[in-house]
Write an enzyme that holds these catalytic residues in place. Structure first.
Site, PDB file in Angstrom:
ATOM      1  N   ARG A 271     -17.266 -26.540   4.099  1.00 36.19           N
ATOM      2  CA  ARG A 271     -16.049 -25.779   4.395  1.00 36.19           C
ATOM      3  C   ARG A 271     -14.867 -26.708   4.136  1.00 36.19           C
ATOM      4  NH1 ARG A 271     -15.453 -25.528  10.160  1.00 36.19           N
ATOM      5  NH2 ARG A 271     -13.756 -26.957   9.802  1.00 36.19           N
ATOM      6  N   HIS A 275     -11.510 -24.443  10.106  1.00 37.68           N
ATOM      7  CA  HIS A 275     -12.348 -23.306  10.529  1.00 37.68           C
ATOM      8  C   HIS A 275     -11.600 -21.981  10.313  1.00 37.68           C
ATOM      9  CE1 HIS A 275     -15.107 -20.924  12.910  1.00 37.68           C
ATOM     10  NE2 HIS A 275     -14.107 -20.537  13.666  1.00 37.68           N
ATOM     11  N   TYR A 284     -11.401 -33.781  13.702  1.00 42.23           N
ATOM     12  CA  TYR A 284     -12.839 -34.073  13.822  1.00 42.23           C
ATOM     13  C   TYR A 284     -13.507 -34.495  12.521  1.00 42.23           C
ATOM     14  CZ  TYR A 284     -12.939 -29.106  12.471  1.00 42.23           C
ATOM     15  OH  TYR A 284     -12.726 -27.915  11.834  1.00 42.23           O
TER      16      TYR A 284
HETATM   17  C1  LIG Z   1     -21.914 -15.435  20.313  1.00 39.43           C
HETATM   18  C2  LIG Z   1     -20.716 -16.271  19.969  1.00 39.43           C
HETATM   19  N1  LIG Z   1     -20.544 -17.463  20.559  1.00 39.43           N
HETATM   20  C3  LIG Z   1     -19.461 -18.217  20.248  1.00 39.43           C
HETATM   21  C4  LIG Z   1     -18.535 -17.769  19.365  1.00 39.43           C
HETATM   22  C5  LIG Z   1     -17.299 -18.610  19.044  1.00 39.43           C
HETATM   23  N2  LIG Z   1     -17.372 -19.136  17.691  1.00 39.43           N
HETATM   24  C6  LIG Z   1     -16.717 -18.528  16.688  1.00 39.43           C
HETATM   25  S1  LIG Z   1     -16.976 -19.268  15.235  1.00 39.43           S
HETATM   26  C7  LIG Z   1     -17.978 -20.432  15.904  1.00 39.43           C
HETATM   27  C8  LIG Z   1     -18.608 -21.489  15.040  1.00 39.43           C
HETATM   28  C9  LIG Z   1     -19.651 -20.920  14.138  1.00 39.43           C
HETATM   29  O1  LIG Z   1     -20.031 -21.842  13.164  1.00 39.43           O
HETATM   30  P1  LIG Z   1     -21.026 -21.494  12.009  1.00 39.43           P
HETATM   31  O2  LIG Z   1     -22.061 -20.533  12.481  1.00 39.43           O
HETATM   32  O3  LIG Z   1     -21.505 -22.770  11.433  1.00 39.43           O
HETATM   33  O4  LIG Z   1     -20.157 -20.687  10.953  1.00 39.43           O
HETATM   34  P2  LIG Z   1     -18.840 -21.129  10.149  1.00 39.43           P
HETATM   35  O5  LIG Z   1     -17.677 -20.764  11.016  1.00 39.43           O
HETATM   36  O6  LIG Z   1     -18.938 -22.584   9.860  1.00 39.43           O
HETATM   37  O7  LIG Z   1     -18.873 -20.295   8.932  1.00 39.43           O
HETATM   38  C10 LIG Z   1     -18.082 -20.253  17.279  1.00 39.43           C
HETATM   39  C11 LIG Z   1     -18.868 -21.103  18.176  1.00 39.43           C
HETATM   40  C12 LIG Z   1     -18.737 -16.506  18.774  1.00 39.43           C
HETATM   41  N3  LIG Z   1     -17.918 -15.986  17.850  1.00 39.43           N
HETATM   42  N4  LIG Z   1     -19.848 -15.780  19.077  1.00 39.43           N
END
Ligand SMILES: Cc1ncc(C[n+]2csc(CCOP(=O)(O)OP(=O)(O)O)c2C)c(N)n1
Length: 377
Positions: A271, A275, A284
């Site tokens: 990425r 985020h 980070y």
């Molecule tokens: C069930 C749930 N827990 C926590 C969150 C908060 N949250 C949103 S994005 C994220 C990180 C997800 O990372 P990843 O799965 O690696 O996907 P990326 O954003 O890197 O595409 C978190 C913890 C959420 N959306 N849903």
């Protein structure tokens, strides 16, 4: 009989013969992520497909840049950019037939757009207007899913149901590395393998779940290795190599369609941006890491391959860029218009039968809107 006599009568026997239920070896991923661009495999790739992937990558990157700009102008509440991950987004969309289904996460707006969803409608949710914004049935794209991994059991359910009905449908579900730690990920993969559902799981391992690096997410050798525990094959692919991602997904889709069951594909990507526009990635991770990945950029990789092989020239590059600009200008113009919204829509499609509380709130809002209108006269 005394206890001692009973013990004397006992003759230990070996347990019933046990073997693994399937041979785990063919399920294990090759630990070298599969690559096509810059390798001998590239000569076998279809030039038409490579050109199409290229045009979509260029359009996708421009879409990401435009959507991010719209957040700065207050036209979009939030945008999780997939810059650097376009190869996964585009390959996932192009690998499916019209009759198949795509189950994207919030990061996969590009995949939805590459599959045919209107670029503005794909942003409706992120704009905060209402509901999904597009009709999921039109292009068979499930709503962009914000709760992590909840789209995965949905994909399995749809794929299993289609199979029971005898419909030739494959579901492709996208999830992040962070999402692979969710209970829904486990339940979806377990059910998919037990039912041999025609579903493909694409994990985009982009290095981070917001600020959490993969090393703090899992101790597994790779996310693709998790497949073996469920009894499905795991595959590792270079997620920035659009031709490789397309090929690995195409193999998995074919396998699912032919009744071979699910596959877990882990695409190693990065990425490049934060985020979302609300995140500061410099807190980070360091610039050097980002720069290294910029050197393995999905568009540059494919452009290099195509130009080296005489399949793309300056004119072709310019044509792709012009098409992307036209799309961006249209997106800008349409996103700068205020859509006519009915606040009462807040209550639509929440429950088939609204609860008494919802009905109360609905009446309250209706009264407030009416009072506001009277006040305006
Ligand atoms: C069930 C749930 N827990 C926590 C969150 C908060 N949250 C949103 S994005 C994220 C990180 C997800 O990372 P990843 O799965 O690696 O996907 P990326 O954003 O890197 O595409 C978190 C913890 C959420 N959306 N849903």
């Amino acid at each position: 009989m005394t206890v001692m006599e009973q013990r004397g009568a006992y003759k230990p026997t070996p347990p019933p013969a046990w073997q693994p239920r399937t041979d785990p070896a063919p399920l294990l991923p090759d630990v070298r992520p599969y690559r096509v661009l810059g390798t001998e495999a590239a000569a076998q790739a279809d030039p038409g497909l490579l050109r199409r992937l290229y045009a979509e990558l260029v359009r996708g990157r421009r879409y990401n840049a435009q959507a991010t700009a719209l957040t700065k102008q207050g036209r979009l509440a939030v945008y999780p950019s997939s810059t650097g991950q376009e190869a996964c987004e585009v390959a996932a969309a192009l690998v499916l037939e019209d009759r198949d289904w795509l189950f994207p996460s919030y990061r996969d707006t590009l995949a939805a757009v590459a599959r045919g969803v209107d670029p503005v409608q794909a942003l409706t949710l992120l704009r905060g207007d209402w509901h999904t914004g597009y009709d999921p049935r039109e292009h068979r794209v499930a709503p962009l899913c914000t709760p992590l991994a909840t789209q995965l059991p949905h994909a399995v359910g749809l794929a299993h149901a289609a199979r029971l009905k005898g419909d030739d449908v494959v579901a492709l579900a996208m999830v992040g590395d962070g999402g692979s730690s969710e209970g829904d990920f486990h339940e979806a993969l377990n059910f998919a393998a037990v039912w041999q559902a025609p579903v493909v799981f694409l994990v985009q391992n982009n290095g981070f779940a917001i600020s959490v690096p993969l090393a703090k997410q899992t101790a597994a050798p790779s996310l693709a290795h998790k497949a073996v525990g469920y009894g499905m094959p795991g595959r590792l692919v270079d997620g920035n190599d659009a031709a490789a991602v397309h090929q690995v997904l195409a193999d998995a889709v074919r396998r699912a369609r032919e009744g071979g069951g699910p596959t877990l594909v882990e695409a190693i990507t990065y990425r490049v941006e934060a985020h979302t526009n609300a995140d500061d990635a410099t807190r980070y991770r360091g610039d050097a890491e980002v720069e290294t990945w910029r050197g393995h950029d999905p568009i540059a990789l494919l452009e290099h391959e195509l130009t080296e092989r005489g399949l793309l020239d300056e004119e072709g590059i310019q044509a792709a860029r012009n098409a992307a600009e036209t799309m961006a200008a249209d997106l800008r113009e349409r996103m700068n218009q205020d859509p006519p919204l009915d606040p009462m829509d807040l209550f639509a499609h929440v429950y088939a039968e609204p609860t008494s509380q919802l009905r109360e709130q609905q009446a309250q809002l209706r009264a407030e809107l009416a009072a506001g209108q009277e006040g305006a006269h």
